[in-house]
Scaffold this active site. Structure first.
Site, PDB file in Angstrom:
ATOM      1  N   HIS A 223     128.700  69.010  53.646  1.00 52.84           N
ATOM      2  CA  HIS A 223     128.502  68.715  52.220  1.00 52.84           C
ATOM      3  C   HIS A 223     129.258  69.679  51.314  1.00 52.84           C
ATOM      4  CE1 HIS A 223     124.905  66.367  53.802  1.00 52.84           C
ATOM      5  NE2 HIS A 223     125.773  65.503  53.336  1.00 52.84           N
TER       6      HIS A 223
ATOM      7  N   ASP B 104     122.232  60.074  51.689  1.00 47.38           N
ATOM      8  CA  ASP B 104     121.298  61.152  52.038  1.00 47.38           C
ATOM      9  C   ASP B 104     121.167  62.173  50.909  1.00 47.38           C
ATOM     10  OD1 ASP B 104     123.484  63.210  52.508  1.00 47.38           O
ATOM     11  OD2 ASP B 104     124.025  61.729  54.008  1.00 47.38           O
TER      12      ASP B 104
ATOM     13  N   ASP C 235     131.964  59.384  50.990  1.00 43.44           N
ATOM     14  CA  ASP C 235     131.084  59.985  52.002  1.00 43.44           C
ATOM     15  C   ASP C 235     130.481  58.830  52.800  1.00 43.44           C
ATOM     16  OD1 ASP C 235     129.300  61.451  53.468  1.00 43.44           O
ATOM     17  OD2 ASP C 235     128.070  62.069  51.763  1.00 43.44           O
ATOM     18  N   SER C 236     131.317  58.248  53.640  1.00 44.13           N
ATOM     19  CA  SER C 236     130.942  56.969  54.258  1.00 44.13           C
ATOM     20  C   SER C 236     130.521  57.142  55.707  1.00 44.13           C
ATOM     21  CB  SER C 236     132.152  56.041  54.239  1.00 44.13           C
ATOM     22  OG  SER C 236     133.141  56.558  55.091  1.00 44.13           O
ATOM     23  N   THR C 237     129.932  56.100  56.239  1.00 42.21           N
ATOM     24  CA  THR C 237     129.709  56.012  57.676  1.00 42.21           C
ATOM     25  C   THR C 237     131.059  55.772  58.359  1.00 42.21           C
ATOM     26  OG1 THR C 237     129.016  53.800  57.051  1.00 42.21           O
ATOM     27  CG2 THR C 237     127.316  55.222  57.880  1.00 42.21           C
TER      28      THR C 237
HETATM   29  N1  SAM Z   1     128.138  62.371  56.305  1.00 41.38           N
HETATM   30  C1  SAM Z   1     128.023  61.202  57.052  1.00 41.38           C
HETATM   31  C2  SAM Z   1     128.993  61.042  58.191  1.00 41.38           C
HETATM   32  O1  SAM Z   1     130.144  61.499  58.101  1.00 41.38           O
HETATM   33  O2  SAM Z   1     128.578  60.487  59.194  1.00 41.38           O
HETATM   34  C3  SAM Z   1     127.923  60.005  56.173  1.00 41.38           C
HETATM   35  C4  SAM Z   1     126.644  60.087  55.420  1.00 41.38           C
HETATM   36  S1  SAM Z   1     126.102  58.850  54.388  1.00 41.38           S
HETATM   37  C5  SAM Z   1     124.514  58.596  55.085  1.00 41.38           C
HETATM   38  C6  SAM Z   1     127.030  57.366  54.696  1.00 41.38           C
HETATM   39  C7  SAM Z   1     126.524  56.203  53.878  1.00 41.38           C
HETATM   40  O3  SAM Z   1     127.591  55.311  53.544  1.00 41.38           O
HETATM   41  C8  SAM Z   1     125.452  55.344  54.556  1.00 41.38           C
HETATM   42  O4  SAM Z   1     124.211  55.603  53.977  1.00 41.38           O
HETATM   43  C9  SAM Z   1     125.931  53.901  54.327  1.00 41.38           C
HETATM   44  O5  SAM Z   1     124.893  53.013  53.995  1.00 41.38           O
HETATM   45  C10 SAM Z   1     126.927  54.101  53.187  1.00 41.38           C
HETATM   46  N2  SAM Z   1     127.893  52.997  53.045  1.00 41.38           N
HETATM   47  C11 SAM Z   1     128.555  52.340  54.028  1.00 41.38           C
HETATM   48  N3  SAM Z   1     129.329  51.369  53.502  1.00 41.38           N
HETATM   49  C12 SAM Z   1     129.153  51.420  52.144  1.00 41.38           C
HETATM   50  C13 SAM Z   1     129.682  50.662  51.046  1.00 41.38           C
HETATM   51  N4  SAM Z   1     130.539  49.644  51.247  1.00 41.38           N
HETATM   52  N5  SAM Z   1     129.285  50.996  49.790  1.00 41.38           N
HETATM   53  C14 SAM Z   1     128.415  52.015  49.570  1.00 41.38           C
HETATM   54  N6  SAM Z   1     127.880  52.744  50.573  1.00 41.38           N
HETATM   55  C15 SAM Z   1     128.240  52.471  51.842  1.00 41.38           C
END
Ligand code: SAM
Length: 276
Positions: free
Chosen positions: A62, A86, A155-157
């Protein structure tokens, strides 16, 4: 009986943590979510079986996904976070003295709820006056906002499910348009050991649109291979030149770490050269 959680980081490698409790496990509209208590890293959030964050090592990711761009841009007033439900990235963004507004656009409200319920140190900024938390698809949101932000943080999955498009050149072009004329984009771009293709996609896609594109690294113990990459696209400012030396109360980030993070091992340099 011992309970363990295993993330299959590759089809041939599992990363296991001993757990003492499962706090939540549910299928949301977008992904499978679980929160477990690990003995080594404290509480851990997993989505579709992949570690997103843990209490003990979250600070590395972060601080590094936020402070490099925020300390490069001389006036990061409006900051957009795509994903990051998160709350850890938002916490770091609103902590920065020059930020006036941090907008978080997360697609899955259950991730935000899990953070509120189980990760108080991450979700602590959701209700701050500088923060706005929206439940929406970041892909659509970015298309609807032009010339609006100083910094955008993705900060995506991993590139699966709703996050696939977040790694596309078309999305980076929309980010370029959503940024002001001196704006900076930063994205998490996965592990050089295991995800060279993702890095090539992110680096190559960002470089198509941004005059300055650079990759930097940090060590995140619970992410695949431990060595993690971030890719930055900047319209004007070189991210290796700091506009502000403020280290706040960081635990990983320092001005020296900021500069050093851009010094890449040869095999990582080769990955990005191949993606150009
Ligand atoms: N730090 C983490 C990692 O590198 O694994 C990522 C953390 S954060 C929890 C990732 C978030 O991206 C998830 O909660 C997911 O729901 C969100 N996400 C995925 N696709 C998205 C989209 N199209 N728009 C907004 N959020 C999205």
């Amino acid at each position: 009986m011992e309970l363990w959680v295993t993330e299959y980081q590759t089809p041939a490698l599992g990363y296991s943590c001993k757990i003492s409790e499962t706090l939540r496990t549910e299928q949301t509209d977008f992904q499978h979510l679980s929160v477990v208590v690990t003995e080594q890293f404290g509480r851990m959030l997993l989505l579709d079986g992949m570690v997103q964050t843990t209490e003990k090592d979250e600070f590395v990711y972060h601080e590094m996904i936020t402070r490099v761009a925020l300390n490069t841009h001389p006036a990061p007033r409006r900051v957009l976070i795509i994903g990051g439900g998160d709350g850890g990235t938002l916490r770091e963004v609103v902590r920065h003295p020059q930020v006036e507004e941090g907008v978080l656009v997360e697609i899955d409200d259950r991730v935000v709820q899990a953070a509120r319920d189980f990760f108080p140190d991450l979700s602590c900024s959701f209700d701050e006056p500088k923060a706005r938390v929206l439940i929406a698809d970041g892909i659509q949101y970015i298309k609807d906002h032009k010339d609006s932000f100083d910094v955008i943080i993705v900060d995506s999955t991993e590139p699966v499910g709703p996050a696939v498009e977040l790694f596309s050149a078309a999305f980076y072009q929309n980010c370029f348009q959503a940024l002001k004329n001196d704006g900076i984009l930063v994205v998490q771009s996965e592990s050089p050991f295991f995800n060279a293709d993702v890095i090539k996609m992110a680096y190559g896609g960002i470089k198509q649109h941004f005059p300055i594109t650079k990759l930097y690294l940090a060590n995140v113990p619970t992410y695949p291979s431990g060595l993690w990459s971030f890719t930055i696209g900047s319209k004007k400012y070189d991210p290796e030149t700091l506009s502000c030396e403020d280290e706040g109360n960081a635990r990983y980030y320092t001005s020296e770490v900021h500069r050093a993070a851009f010094k890449l091992p040869a095999f990582v340099r080769q990955i990005i050269e191949a993606g150009e």
